[in-house]
Design an enzyme around this catalytic site. Structure first.
Site, mmCIF file in Angstrom:
data_model
loop_
_atom_site.group_PDB
_atom_site.id
_atom_site.type_symbol
_atom_site.label_atom_id
_atom_site.label_comp_id
_atom_site.label_asym_id
_atom_site.label_seq_id
_atom_site.Cartn_x
_atom_site.Cartn_y
_atom_site.Cartn_z
ATOM 1 N N HIS A 97 55.028 32.490 35.606
ATOM 2 C CA HIS A 97 55.115 32.952 34.218
ATOM 3 C C HIS A 97 54.093 32.175 33.394
ATOM 4 O O HIS A 97 53.312 31.392 33.933
ATOM 5 C CB HIS A 97 56.549 32.728 33.714
ATOM 6 C CG HIS A 97 56.849 33.394 32.420
ATOM 7 N ND1 HIS A 97 56.428 34.665 32.108
ATOM 8 C CD2 HIS A 97 57.539 32.954 31.319
ATOM 9 C CE1 HIS A 97 56.842 34.981 30.896
ATOM 10 N NE2 HIS A 97 57.508 33.959 30.393
ATOM 11 N N HIS A 103 61.293 28.959 27.240
ATOM 12 C CA HIS A 103 60.974 29.889 26.163
ATOM 13 C C HIS A 103 62.244 30.139 25.344
ATOM 14 O O HIS A 103 63.354 30.157 25.881
ATOM 15 C CB HIS A 103 60.425 31.195 26.721
ATOM 16 C CG HIS A 103 58.952 31.144 26.985
ATOM 17 N ND1 HIS A 103 58.311 32.012 27.835
ATOM 18 C CD2 HIS A 103 57.979 30.318 26.497
ATOM 19 C CE1 HIS A 103 57.013 31.729 27.871
ATOM 20 N NE2 HIS A 103 56.793 30.711 27.074
ATOM 21 N N ASP A 160 63.823 32.590 23.984
ATOM 22 C CA ASP A 160 64.807 33.645 24.247
ATOM 23 C C ASP A 160 65.707 33.349 25.446
ATOM 24 O O ASP A 160 66.587 34.150 25.771
ATOM 25 C CB ASP A 160 64.120 35.013 24.415
ATOM 26 C CG ASP A 160 63.050 35.027 25.490
ATOM 27 O OD1 ASP A 160 62.526 33.955 25.835
ATOM 28 O OD2 ASP A 160 62.721 36.127 25.981
ATOM 29 N N HIS A 161 65.530 32.172 26.063
ATOM 30 C CA HIS A 161 66.378 31.800 27.195
ATOM 31 C C HIS A 161 67.196 30.540 26.940
ATOM 32 O O HIS A 161 68.051 30.193 27.748
ATOM 33 C CB HIS A 161 65.524 31.616 28.449
ATOM 34 C CG HIS A 161 64.898 32.890 28.916
ATOM 35 N ND1 HIS A 161 65.407 33.659 29.936
ATOM 36 C CD2 HIS A 161 63.812 33.558 28.455
ATOM 37 C CE1 HIS A 161 64.664 34.732 30.101
ATOM 38 N NE2 HIS A 161 63.690 34.694 29.205
ATOM 39 N N HIS A 203 66.500 41.656 31.042
ATOM 40 C CA HIS A 203 65.374 41.187 30.248
ATOM 41 C C HIS A 203 64.453 42.337 29.858
ATOM 42 O O HIS A 203 63.243 42.313 30.071
ATOM 43 C CB HIS A 203 64.592 40.111 31.030
ATOM 44 C CG HIS A 203 63.719 39.251 30.145
ATOM 45 N ND1 HIS A 203 62.403 39.567 29.889
ATOM 46 C CD2 HIS A 203 63.955 38.109 29.476
ATOM 47 C CE1 HIS A 203 61.872 38.653 29.092
ATOM 48 N NE2 HIS A 203 62.809 37.742 28.824
ATOM 49 N N HIS A 243 63.437 28.696 32.292
ATOM 50 C CA HIS A 243 62.291 28.086 31.625
ATOM 51 C C HIS A 243 62.647 27.891 30.165
ATOM 52 O O HIS A 243 63.703 28.332 29.706
ATOM 53 C CB HIS A 243 61.036 28.949 31.776
ATOM 54 C CG HIS A 243 61.125 30.290 31.117
ATOM 55 N ND1 HIS A 243 62.083 31.230 31.452
ATOM 56 C CD2 HIS A 243 60.368 30.853 30.130
ATOM 57 C CE1 HIS A 243 61.916 32.305 30.714
ATOM 58 N NE2 HIS A 243 60.890 32.103 29.904
#
Length: 308
Positions: free
Chosen positions: A140, A64, A66-67, A269, A62
């Site tokens: 999510h 976001h 942090d990815h 994570h 996805h």
């Protein structure tokens, strides 16, 4: 054919001095597949001396931060070598916009094809010689998917002694038997493949699941995985917070591993609230459900062997 996974970063939300953000590289012989690309991805690739320039495809769970914040650097550095093969990027809606905007704002010099595919799970997103990669929906705060790489069954083992015993001469006829074709032996009699070839042997399965609330359906998707990387972000006392933010606890990750009958599972994570020493609490709670649960660590390498 070798298969191994490298955890490039195991943290969630924000990078820590000792923990990069979520990213996993899977190597299957000459193929390299990157699952997510959080901040610090390049650092771990260099420290592990991996040939990241040969990455075939990137699979994003996805969008976001942090990815995906590690991806622009990967794209730019790949232009510093003589790359002609396209780089494929797969992910849910917004991934194409993120890649295109990053290229424009950073004025990237890109000298190789980048093919971005926005996907709608469940679907098969990529395939190659003897394997395919499938995406499946997670739950999510924004559209998120998990991935599995699954190999096709391998042919059964050929028994040369039995072939000689059945008077099939060494050479092309052996090859036909191994391909599933019947042949005629030296006495003019038919010899069938099942007489000299064992039962088909299963391939391997790798699964990547992160940033989702607990769903029983996840276990069905990752069923029988040889290696499962699964989010275990919080301890039991933060279960309400996990539910609110649509994440999982370590115990829930272990429940998926148990119900899916996976051979090996490592969590990923982690919330930055837990220091590396405090991660033992997550491990303890996970092992109450799935006794062989593991903690992934930055630059951890996991070999994924055949079952037989």
């Amino acid at each position: 054919m070798n298969m191994e996974a490298f955890v490039l970063g195991c943290g969630g939300m924000m990078p820590l001095p000792y923990r990069h953000l979520t990213s996993v590289l899977l190597r299957r012989d000459g193929d390299l597949f990157l699952f997510d690309g959080g901040e610090g991805t390049q650092v771990s690739l260099r420290r592990l001396n991996l040939k990241w320039k040969k990455i075939n495809a990137i699979f994003v769970s996805h969008t976001h931060a942090d990815h995906v914040t590690g991806l622009p650097g990967i794209l730019m550095l790949s232009a510093q070598v003589d790359r002609t093969e396209p780089l494929y990027i797969f992910g849910p809606p917004k991934i194409a916009e993120y890649i295109e905007t990053s290229r424009k704002v950073l004025d990237m010099y890109i000298n190789y094809p980048i093919v971005v595919n926005e996907i709608k799970a469940p679907c098969t997103v990529y395939g190659g010689d003897g394997f395919y990669i499938r995406a499946f929906p997670l739950d999510h705060t924004k559209t998120c998917v998990g991935y599995t790489l699954e190999e096709l069954d391998r042919p059964g083992e050929f028994n040369p002694e039995e072939a000689i015993k059945l008077k099939v001469p060494r050479g092309p006829l052996w090859g036909k038997l191994q391909k599933g074709e019947s042949v005629i032996n030296s006495d003019g009699e038919e010899v069938k493949p099942e007489q000299v070839v064992g039962k088909a042997r299963s391939g391997r399965k790798f699964s990547f699941v992160t940033d989702t609330m607990y769903l029983p359906s996840i276990a069905k998707e990752v069923q029988g995985s040889d290696f499962l990387i699964c989010e275990g972000m919080f301890a039991d006392d933060c279960e309400d917070q996990a539910k609110e933010k649509k994440h999982m606890t370590a115990r829930q990750a272990a429940t998926i591993a148990r119900d899916a009958n996976v051979k090996r599972m490592a969590m990923i994570h982690y919330s930055p609230r837990y220091t590396d020493r405090e991660l033992d609490l997550l491990l303890k709670q996970a092992r109450e459900v799935y006794p062989t649960a593991e903690l992934s660590r930055d630059r951890m390498r996991v070999e994924i062997p055949y079952e037989d």
